[in-house]
Design a protein around this motif. Structure first.
Motif: not given
Lengths: 341, 465
Positions: A40, A43-44, A47, A104, A106, A324-325, A327, A331, A334-337, B56, B115, B438-439, B442, B461, B463-465
């Motif tokens: 986490a 990532r902060v 970002t 990010g 995967r 940025i902190g 959270p 969560r 969101q980027a993982s398929p 993506k 972003f 993979r994407y 998916a 927030l 988060f793209a990473y």
């Protein structure tokens, strides 16, 4: 003012912008393992540079392109002469950019760990080698009468240049630490402030030694104020950081980087690449320059476009101005398929 | 290997590799922008899901385009310093302008787009991806202006004092006749690339009847784009052939392996033989077509390789002015053949999926997936033909490739560069392809997953990473 001088200043401006901006990107990449204790936090930290690092890197591409257009001889001699260090920089920048974009993509810890390592080395190598390259520019390199580099790669790894590498590396690491402190909240912010305290000591030692040596060996009266101001800026950054004034600390490290680049270019002028074999073999703003016609066109183009670039890049920083902190409830990434059979 | 050969291999490998990503970036940025526009205008969720899905894949591809582009900007100086000194007064300007005008725009606004989902007003966020798309076109324009100058140098004179080229008319460089046909040809090909990329991945999902509400509109849109762009490729390619015949007769002669001048000249669809000017074993020929491709008339005269060689020797002195003929011949056929094939595929696809139909036959879908690879092969073949067909020149009629290489860089350094870049590119290709697959497999985010950001009171927030 002669157009060749205008372009010398413009190219100095592009490199200054590059080191000011990408300097903290490099620092963030090098410090990621130190500042980010868990995913986490990492990532902060990433970002903070996510929306801007690519735009920052374009300063280097444009500096290269502008050198090609305005001083073709300089471009040809510099990049064929500093061949292997430049290759190392290019390879590192490739690895680093892919790491930033793909880590990010995967949700997989070993995958991320590998890219974090790639990001570390991909940031460390150019942060060091840029210092080596610019120190060699100031020091002069063996150029023959045809302006071709006549030395070997070992000639580039002299003690003065290696000190230059340490100077840029420590300055960029410090700049990155201060940037993270400025852009984050909570534990990451506090940790970045503590790391910046160590980094500022290192930067004062390495950067100070390098700038002082540059002044004594290759300096001119006109570079003294720049060197002194750089030292003051670093001291100011140390003070501001100690008091938790992150904005001022960042302004201080930024100013130190700007003034260091200014010192280098002032020490160079009117040379762009002095020769250690014979002064006449050196490249200057006049014998390396493109034709007056090309310079005129490029001047018009640069004056028309550069203000817009500064405006919209500045706007980007304003859009992403918030700290940025981590959270409170992590969560789902969101980027993982989702897996698919 | 001598430094010249190593430098040429590196340029070939890195440039073909770079150009795998470039056309997809150009085409896909516009398609993603189009889908997002559809979402902003209609508010239909499946357009947003499609935007996020293709966006993506676009980003994964874009990253590779950027990193391989860095090498392109600097290898002129590293491996081709003699070339850089000779052409710097002209060639550097479009490169610098490309960076200043296009790269800054692309990188900055793409960062805002990635972003900015939660941070920017909807329409400004949409404008960001459109600006990126325009940026890619500007980038293509300036780099093609630079390349066109190598194909057909204009707006310069040779400085007798320095022996180097000097710019005399920048406008002429920017409106080079070669450029005016190369730009639309490259851009339409980029749209074919993106079109079939979307077709291929949509076909994979539609064969499984998965996410039909997202992939059917995507497929139909992409088929239309592919068909229209394929026609554009054919028309602009035809114009380019005529410009090329006038400017570089050797390239057209090599494209047909035509050794003796013919009037009218026939076009061979394929040939079994060595293409060395000896008797061919078997070939399928269409009378008059080469004349038409080269001149616009079915009975036009087309110069043969031997005659151009003699003419160029008379003009430039003794030497070899013939490129590698089989390479030119086969790459030309591969390029043109794929161009026609993609138009046919798109038309067939539109027919098969008309009025809500989704074919049941698995082989139709498999062919759809496979068609994704065609533009990449066609693009590469086209550039290999263009660049190899210009040899022995780096700047046609002015500077030879052999005189362009860096004199001060040893073979060892160049070999280190060639091997390390090739190895790194190889590794990255595997990583990138796996990530794309993979994407792609998916599928798009669900309705709920897209219910973020803009619908919330408090921006979250990103988060793209």
């Amino acid at each position: 003012m002669a157009l060749t001088t205008v372009w010398f200043i413009l190219i100095a401006f592009l490199w200054t912008g590059y080191f000011f901006l990408e300097g903290f990107d490099f620092g963030v990449g090098v410090l990621l393992p130190v500042l980010g204790r868990d995913e986490a936090e990492r990532r902060v930290i990433l970002t903070t540079i996510g929306p801007v690092w690519d735009g920052n890197e374009v300063w280097f591409i444009v500096a290269g392109g502008a050198t090609f257009a305005a001083f073709p001889e300089w471009y040809a001699t510099l990049f064929s002469g500093f061949y292997l260090p430049l290759l190392a920089i290019l390879l590192a920048l490739i690895v680093r950019a892919v790491a930033l974009e793909y880590r990010g993509k995967r949700d997989d810890a070993p995958w991320r760990r590998r890219w974090d390592r790639a990001l570390f080395w991909g940031s460390l190598v150019p942060a060091f080698l840029w210092g080596v390259a610019f120190a060699n520019l100031v020091r002069g390199v063996p150029l023959n009468a045809a302006h071709e580099y006549a030395g070997t790669v070992v000639d580039l790894l002299n003690p003065y240049a290696l000190l230059g590498g340490l100077a840029t590396l420590t300055l960029f690491v410090l700049h990155g630490a201060v940037f993270v402190a400025l852009k984050t909240t909570g534990e990451v912010r506090r940790r970045a402030g503590r790391v910046a305290r160590l980094a500022v000591a290192a930067a004062i030692v390495a950067g100070g030694a390098y700038l002082l040596l540059t002044q004594l060996l290759y300096g001119k009266p006109v570079t003294w104020p720049a060197v002194a101001a750089a030292a003051l800026a670093l001291a100011g950054a140390a003070l501001a950081n100690a008091r938790g004034r992150e904005g001022w600390a960042f302004a201080g490290t930024g100013a130190a980087i700007v003034l260091a680049v200014v010192t280098i270019f002032l020490a160079l002028f009117p040379y762009v690449m002095p020769s250690t074999i014979a002064a006449a073999n050196g490249l200057t703003t006049s014998n390396a320059a493109a034709s007056p016609y090309t310079l005129k066109i490029m001047t018009i183009v640069a004056l028309a476009i550069t203000p817009m670039v500064l405006l919209y890049q500045g706007w980007t920083y304003w859009v992403f101005r918030r700290r940025i902190g981590v959270p409170p409830t992590p969560r789902q990434p969101q980027a993982s398929p989702r897996p698919v059979r | 290997m001598n430094p010249l050969d190593i430098a040429r291999w590196q340029f070939g490998i890195t440039t073909v590799y770079h150009f795998l990503f470039v056309p997809l970036t150009i085409g896909l940025s516009a398609l993603v922008a189009g889908l997002q526009t559809a979402w902003v205008r209609t508010g239909k969720r499946h357009y947003l899901r499609a935007t996020k899905f293709w966006g993506k894949l676009f980003l994964i591809n874009f990253a590779m385009g950027i990193v391989t582009g860095i090498v392109q900007e600097f290898q002129f100086g590293m491996n081709w310093s003699a070339y850089s000194r000779f052409v710097g007064d002209i060639f550097g300007a479009p490169l610098a302008i490309e960076g200043l005008l296009a790269f800054f725009v692309e990188s900055t606004f793409l960062g805002l787009w990635i972003f900015g989902w939660d941070r920017l007003p909807k329409r400004i966020h949409l404008a960001c991806i459109w600006i990126v798309s325009v940026g890619t076109l500007l980038s293509a324009y300036f780099i093609l202006a630079a390349n066109s100058w190598m194909q057909h140098p204009v707006g310069y004179h040779l400085d007798t004092a320095t022996g180097r080229a000097r710019l005399t008319d920048f406008w002429a460089v920017l409106t080079n006749s070669t450029m005016l046909v190369a730009f639309p040809h490259t851009i339409t090909a980029a749209f074919v690339t993106a079109g079939l990329f979307v077709v291929g991945i949509s076909a994979w999902h539609l064969a499984r009847r998965r996410h039909v509400e997202v992939f059917r509109p995507s497929l139909r849109m992409a088929l239309v784009v592919t068909f229209v762009a394929s026609l554009g490729v054919a028309v602009t390619g035809d114009q380019q052939g005529k410009v090329m015949t006038a400017q570089q007769p050797m390239k057209m002669a090599a494209a047909e392996a035509l050794y003796t001048t013919e009037r009218p000249a026939s076009f061979s669809i394929f040939t079994v033989g060595t293409l060395d000017g000896g008797r061919e074993i078997f070939s399928v020929k269409v009378p008059g077509v080469l004349s038409f491709l080269a001149t616009g008339h079915f009975d036009g005269k087309v110069l043969g390789i031997d005659d151009v060689q003699a003419a160029e020797q008379a003009k430039y002195g003794a030497g070899e002015y013939r490129p590698i003929v089989p390479l030119a011949y086969w790459n030309f056929r591969l390029m043109a053949g794929i161009g026609f094939l993609t138009a046919g595929i798109a038309l067939l696809g539109l027919w098969l999926t008309r009025r809500g139909r989704l074919p049941a036959n698995r082989w139709v879908w498999r062919a759809g997936v496979a068609s994704l690879t065609l533009p990449f092969i066609g693009n590469s073949a086209g550039w290999i033909f263009t660049e190899m067909g210009r040899q022995p020149w780096s700047v046609y009629g002015v500077l030879k490739t052999s005189a362009s290489v860096s004199p001060g860089v040893g073979a060892t350094s160049m070999l280190v560069s060639l091997l390390s870049l090739t190895a790194l590119y190889g590794v990255l290709l595997v990583i990138e392809t796996r990530l794309l697959i993979r994407y792609a497999k998916a599928g798009p985010p669900s309705e709920e997953e897209t219910l973020g950001g803009d619908d919330r009171a408090e921006p979250s927030l990103t988060f793209a990473y």
